[in-house]
Structures are given as C-alpha cells and as structure tokens.
Write a protein that holds these residues in place. Structure first.
Motif, short mmCIF file in Angstrom:
data_model
loop_
_atom_site.label_atom_id
_atom_site.label_comp_id
_atom_site.label_asym_id
_atom_site.label_seq_id
_atom_site.Cartn_x
_atom_site.Cartn_y
_atom_site.Cartn_z
N SER A 188 53.68 38.55 11.61
CA SER A 188 52.32 37.98 11.62
C SER A 188 51.25 39.06 11.68
O SER A 188 50.12 38.83 11.25
CB SER A 188 52.15 36.99 12.78
OG SER A 188 52.26 37.64 14.02
N PHE A 189 51.59 40.27 12.17
CA PHE A 189 50.63 41.37 12.17
C PHE A 189 50.15 41.67 10.75
O PHE A 189 48.99 42.00 10.53
CB PHE A 189 51.27 42.63 12.77
CG PHE A 189 50.40 43.85 12.69
CD1 PHE A 189 49.37 44.04 13.60
CD2 PHE A 189 50.60 44.80 11.71
CE1 PHE A 189 48.56 45.17 13.52
CE2 PHE A 189 49.80 45.93 11.62
CZ PHE A 189 48.77 46.11 12.54
N TYR A 190 51.04 41.55 9.79
CA TYR A 190 50.73 41.86 8.40
C TYR A 190 50.16 40.67 7.64
O TYR A 190 49.51 40.84 6.62
CB TYR A 190 52.00 42.36 7.68
CG TYR A 190 52.54 43.61 8.31
CD1 TYR A 190 52.03 44.86 7.95
CD2 TYR A 190 53.52 43.56 9.30
CE1 TYR A 190 52.51 46.01 8.54
CE2 TYR A 190 53.99 44.71 9.89
CZ TYR A 190 53.48 45.93 9.51
OH TYR A 190 53.93 47.07 10.11
N GLN A 191 50.41 39.47 8.14
CA GLN A 191 50.05 38.28 7.39
C GLN A 191 48.76 37.61 7.84
O GLN A 191 48.23 36.78 7.11
CB GLN A 191 51.20 37.28 7.45
CG GLN A 191 52.45 37.81 6.78
CD GLN A 191 53.64 36.90 6.94
OE1 GLN A 191 53.77 36.16 7.91
NE2 GLN A 191 54.53 36.94 5.96
N THR A 192 48.28 37.94 9.03
CA THR A 192 47.07 37.29 9.53
C THR A 192 46.34 38.21 10.50
O THR A 192 46.96 39.09 11.11
CB THR A 192 47.40 35.95 10.23
OG1 THR A 192 46.21 35.37 10.72
CG2 THR A 192 48.35 36.15 11.40
N THR A 193 45.07 38.02 10.64
CA THR A 193 44.31 38.80 11.62
C THR A 193 44.21 38.09 12.95
O THR A 193 43.71 38.64 13.92
CB THR A 193 42.88 39.08 11.10
OG1 THR A 193 42.25 37.84 10.81
CG2 THR A 193 42.90 39.96 9.86
N SER A 194 44.69 36.85 13.02
CA SER A 194 44.58 36.07 14.25
C SER A 194 45.89 36.01 15.04
O SER A 194 46.13 35.06 15.76
CB SER A 194 44.09 34.66 13.93
OG SER A 194 45.03 34.00 13.10
N HIS A 195 46.72 37.02 14.90
CA HIS A 195 47.97 37.07 15.66
C HIS A 195 47.65 37.36 17.13
O HIS A 195 46.57 37.81 17.47
CB HIS A 195 48.90 38.14 15.10
CG HIS A 195 48.31 39.51 15.13
ND1 HIS A 195 48.24 40.27 16.28
CD2 HIS A 195 47.73 40.25 14.16
CE1 HIS A 195 47.67 41.41 16.01
NE2 HIS A 195 47.34 41.43 14.73
N GLU A 196 48.61 37.07 17.99
CA GLU A 196 48.44 37.33 19.42
C GLU A 196 49.39 38.42 19.89
O GLU A 196 49.87 38.39 21.02
CB GLU A 196 48.64 36.03 20.20
CG GLU A 196 47.56 35.02 19.87
CD GLU A 196 47.61 33.81 20.78
OE1 GLU A 196 48.25 33.86 21.85
OE2 GLU A 196 46.98 32.81 20.41
N LEU A 197 49.64 39.39 19.05
CA LEU A 197 50.53 40.49 19.38
C LEU A 197 49.75 41.54 20.18
O LEU A 197 48.56 41.73 19.96
CB LEU A 197 51.08 41.11 18.09
CG LEU A 197 51.92 40.16 17.24
CD1 LEU A 197 52.16 40.74 15.86
CD2 LEU A 197 53.23 39.85 17.94
N PRO A 198 50.43 42.23 21.10
CA PRO A 198 49.72 43.21 21.92
C PRO A 198 49.24 44.42 21.11
O PRO A 198 50.04 45.04 20.40
CB PRO A 198 50.75 43.62 22.97
CG PRO A 198 52.06 43.22 22.43
CD PRO A 198 51.83 42.10 21.47
N PRO A 199 47.97 44.74 21.22
CA PRO A 199 47.42 45.85 20.43
C PRO A 199 48.01 47.21 20.80
O PRO A 199 47.99 48.12 19.96
CB PRO A 199 45.92 45.79 20.72
CG PRO A 199 45.75 44.92 21.90
CD PRO A 199 46.96 44.05 22.01
N TYR A 200 48.55 47.36 22.00
CA TYR A 200 49.11 48.67 22.37
C TYR A 200 50.37 49.00 21.57
O TYR A 200 50.81 50.14 21.57
CB TYR A 200 49.39 48.76 23.88
CG TYR A 200 50.42 47.81 24.42
CD1 TYR A 200 51.78 48.10 24.38
CD2 TYR A 200 50.05 46.60 25.01
CE1 TYR A 200 52.73 47.23 24.88
CE2 TYR A 200 50.98 45.73 25.52
CZ TYR A 200 52.32 46.05 25.46
OH TYR A 200 53.26 45.19 25.96
N ARG A 201 50.93 48.04 20.86
CA ARG A 201 52.12 48.28 20.05
C ARG A 201 51.79 48.63 18.60
O ARG A 201 52.68 48.79 17.78
CB ARG A 201 53.04 47.07 20.09
CG ARG A 201 53.84 47.05 21.40
CD ARG A 201 55.02 46.20 21.19
NE ARG A 201 56.03 46.34 22.21
CZ ARG A 201 57.28 46.65 21.92
NH1 ARG A 201 57.65 46.88 20.69
NH2 ARG A 201 58.18 46.69 22.87
N VAL A 202 50.53 48.76 18.29
CA VAL A 202 50.11 49.16 16.94
C VAL A 202 50.06 50.69 16.89
O VAL A 202 49.46 51.32 17.76
CB VAL A 202 48.74 48.54 16.59
CG1 VAL A 202 48.26 49.03 15.23
CG2 VAL A 202 48.83 47.02 16.61
#
Length: 165
Positions: free
Chosen positions: A51-65
C-alpha cells in the motif's frame, strides 16, 4: 516484567526477536488494539507494505521508509535495476520483520540489502526477488526509532498499570 524488559532492551541484552513474543501477551488489555497490531506487524512484518506504493493514505509507520534503489536479486547473488515505476521512487518501505532488520544491520559493510517480499510477488520474475539497497545506517535508525517508541509504550503501561512493572 516490563521494567526488566526495558532494561534489557536499553542495555542491548535482548533483541526485539526475543522481547516482542514475551511482551505481546502481557500487553493485551493494557494497550489499544491499534498498538497491538503495530507490535505484531513489527514482529511478523507488514503484510500491507504494498500500500506504500499504491496509495498516499496508507497507515504504515514513516520511520520504516528508507532511501534506496530497488533491484532484482538473483539466486547467484547478482543484482540488476528494475524497470518498473515503483523502482523510480527515491524512497521505499521496509516491510520485513524487525528480526530481519536487526540481523541485516549486523552484516559487514555500509550498505544493506533487504528483501521486499510483497514486491517480489508483484514485480519480479520467478528467477529473482526484489530487494532495496539502502545505507546500513537506515536500518540502525529504524531499530533505534522502534526501540524508543516501544520503550515509551512500556513506560506508559507501567505508569497506568503499576502492578505490571
């Protein structure tokens, strides 16, 4: 229990691979389901990493980018750049379990290669997997950030539930 776990994490006497399976059952009922899912995702890996690649509204933790490049990784250890729109991005999400990140951060060299299984199924041929090549300092940053967030959570639980300290 939580005080001892905190001490061991801060002193480097334990890893998240060992600490999280012990902590999760003890945290149930003391923290929100959202926080339990976050800790479980750190332990098992983020199943929704795509979902990081498919949408900007994901709820993934930004520290893992992390900054880096996507590469096709072959069984013989060779790599080559991928020809895919996702590969043109300057940053990538590391969905791997925290145990992988801990392990990869101990390998020699200044660069780390981390598998992205969700992209391997999506983008690569049967002969190759997809990896991100990123500075090892990024893995250490992820570990430090997660450790700080986890310890902050433990502190909150000990404050709200002194009997579980």
């Amino acid at each position: 229990m939580f005080q001892e776990l905190k001490r061991q994490l801060l002193s480097g006497q334990t890893t998240f691979t060992k600490a999280l399976p012990d902590a999760l059952p003890a945290l149930r009922g003391k923290i929100t389901d959202e926080k339990l899912i976050w800790l479980s995702s750190e332990l098992q890996g983020y199943q929704d990493g795509l979902s990081f690649y498919q949408t900007t509204s994901h709820e993934l933790p930004p520290y893992r980018v992390v900054p880096g490049s996507l590469q096709a990784y072959y069984e013989d250890g060779s790599m080559e750049p991928l020809n895919h729109p996702y590969a043109n991005r300057p940053q990538h999400f590391l969905s791997a379990p925290i145990s992988w990140i801990e392990e990869f951060s101990t390998f020699s060299g200044d660069v780390s290669i981390v598998e992205l299984p969700e992209l391997s199924h999506f983008m690569a041929s049967q002969r190759a997997g997809v990896v991100v090549v990123t500075p090892k300092s990024e893995l250490k940053r992820i570990i430090a950030t997660f450790r700080n967030e986890f310890i902050k959570l433990l502190d909150q639980v000990m404050q709200q539930h002194p009997e579980s300290a």
